[in-house]
Design a protein around this motif. Sequence first.
Motif, PDB file in Angstrom:
ATOM      1  N   GLN A 211       0.813  -1.205   0.000  1.00 52.65           N
ATOM      2  CA  GLN A 211       0.000   0.000   0.000  1.00 52.65           C
ATOM      3  C   GLN A 211       0.855   1.267   0.000  1.00 52.65           C
ATOM      4  N   GLY A 241      -5.537  -5.619   1.142  1.00 46.41           N
ATOM      5  CA  GLY A 241      -4.491  -5.032   1.983  1.00 46.41           C
ATOM      6  C   GLY A 241      -5.003  -4.764   3.391  1.00 46.41           C
ATOM      7  N   GLU A 246       0.552  -1.646   4.574  1.00 48.45           N
ATOM      8  CA  GLU A 246       0.956  -0.237   4.610  1.00 48.45           C
ATOM      9  C   GLU A 246       2.428  -0.109   4.966  1.00 48.45           C
ATOM     10  N   THR A 523      -1.708   4.443   0.589  1.00 52.88           N
ATOM     11  CA  THR A 523      -3.149   4.398   0.357  1.00 52.88           C
ATOM     12  C   THR A 523      -3.770   3.876   1.637  1.00 52.88           C
TER      13      THR A 523
END
Length: 784
Positions: A211, A241, A246, A523
């Motif tokens: 991400q 995800g 992340e 994201t």
Amino acid sequence: MRKLIEANNQQSTQKVVHTSVKHESAIRQVQGKANYIDDIVEPQGTLYAAVGLSSCAAGDLEHLDLSRVRESEGVVDVITIDDVPGHKDIGPVFKGDPLLADKEIKFYGQPVFAVLATSLTLARKAASKGEIKVNAQPPTLSVDDAHTKQSFVRPTHRFGQGDVEKQMQEATHTATGRLSIGGQEHMYLEGQVSLAIPDEESRMKIFTSSQHPSEVQKLVAEVLNIKLHHVMVDMRRMGGGFGGKETQAAQWACIAALFASRTQRAVKLRLPRQTDMHVTGKRHPFENEFEVGFDDTGRIQATRMRINGNCGHSPDLSDAIVDRAMFHADNGYFLGASDIVGHRLKTNMVSHTAYRGFGGPQGMIMAEALVDKIARAVSEDPLTIRKRNLYGESTGTKTPYGMDVEHNLLPEIIAKLEQDGRYWQRRKEITDFNSTSPVVKKGLALTPVKFGISFTAKHLNQAGALVHIYTDGSIQVNHGGTEMGQGLHTKIAQIAANEFGVSLDMIEVTATRTDKVPNTSPTAASSGTDLNGKAVQNACLTLKDRLAECFATLQNCKEKSSEVRFEAGNVVLGENKMAFADVIQAAYFNRVSLSSSGFYQTPKLHYNRDTGEGRPFFYFAYGAALTEVSIDTLSGEYSVDSVDVIHDVGDSLNPAIDIGQIEGAFIQGMGWLTTEDLRWNDEGKLISENMATYKIPAIGDTPKHFNVSLFGRKNAEDSIYHSKAVGEPPFMLAISVWCALKDAIASLANYRVDPQLDTPATPERVLHAVMALQSKVAKDEELA
């Protein structure tokens, strides 16, 4: 639905946004033609990596014998932390995450070494042969133990408003509560995987399921001790995800890149599911406490809350996650004078990480817990107490962190759901049913959601984009967001098509790449469309200004370039009209640049951590869910019978995708609160380590009655086309399931006692809560 989508696709381009368009990869995904990292054709000579793991949770690494690993069939290379040429610590914000164990074992299953072999099977077989000797120490495995040892990954933070001590003393009633809130495994369909391909002069290409490609780029460069511009990260799509990629995708990319650099051959590292579950962080488990003061009507006068996040062995993103839990401890309610304290506890567990909601759910559930407690104490329906304490002129509009709640939609949303869902009629029907049903009890709950949108780390609220127009009029868009199934690329394509007044088939959104848009934010924080959509729009507006001037000049009306319109595949000025592709051709021959970057930064954000006041969020997204459940009081088994949702996504860019996100978020949230039970043994080993011992919701768990409606009010703030974020906020709608279960149990005491029900509320926990309440009722009757 398919006919509706096809019809919408054929509408004029003025309807490209605010209409349902199918996901850009939907057909490819259904057909199995959508490429993920493991589908990329591997370069000749690709090698495969695996990791060797510790078998204790805490201690000093005394001896490491890897001779049998090196001698194993097919092994090409073996590395430890001592083989890292650059940075050994890959902590994303704060230090504490060594690439491989560095003298100290921090959690059970920590990667200690990595092995490279000619096949995946041989690599994993070799990784099991390492001899790891550790001087084991007693691990810290609970929040209470960490508090006793004063073990924290980051300093405690505190904020609040008013004189809590005075208001609590003056309150007519007080109540206290404690809630143990379980964590959650991400269980993405595509596990952690990276492919590293070396290039000339120390350059490295990374294909990773992440991400945050820019962070992977940075950490790979630091580990290899090279400049960032020598690393290119490519990310086309992820198979899910939910926050788990992340920060925690970077470790595997770094290991693959290190091997690739050493051997000058392509390297793939794909974790098997069971290893993935051991070595990657979960949603943070929390142990929270509250004290609330209130009057005879249930109006809150003062609130103390202690938020305790179990962060695992390192900071990772825990500082911001516990902050967000604190920011959402009010949910939609004015808490009166308030004191919110957040502790970041260090334990010998895998470092817990981002998960959809990012701490918000673990804070928000506390607001619902204290409201339920008040309702039982004053013998009122919980919905009445909820409505009575909503932010507003009669209560207050300032949050515990000093932000004014503006444009509050909760009173309207709740009123509509209350009426449309027949709340009071159903409440009577359920009460009557429970009075005559000896075994099965029903519960009902209507709970709100108020969720702040923005990264709480201010610098992350920025995005870039790159838009190219080719001479046939087709348009290529690149932006910093990543597609993980949520439809981000689809919405971005809709935005670009709408700006240029062309059909969607003229837009291609390409893979996220660090050599096209640099320094991107992850994201996450539900901000993918908000940030990247605005950045793309900014690039489109620059190009439109150039094209408008060119077209107006061609029409001998240069002074009227501001009146040029882009619509229905044409460029229009007054009665003059030319096909968009023809205008592009003309612009090219007139040497007009057909490429532009775009940029956006979220306005109005500020937060002073020293004073605990500010505006950490651009706006709030709102919603409410009405849930009905049935429980079997003899076994604790239950069913979620009915769910009605009204959710605020502003002026929806794509209603079909938004409704899908709301449905998925609700079911995932329901899993967190009911079935997904993470368990560690006394040694700190995760024992819910596979799909046989960890239960996510299945299709059969979907409520038979499940209706989702969009509220349909434009965002009052200047977001992209006045839409609102949809990724995380609906996750918290599932708190209504937990409240409904408590409501059913409370019926055993004529709703006078608020049952203790920790999460996840498994059938075992429901049964224990039933038995505890029945025992209390019997004892009270005996004393009476």
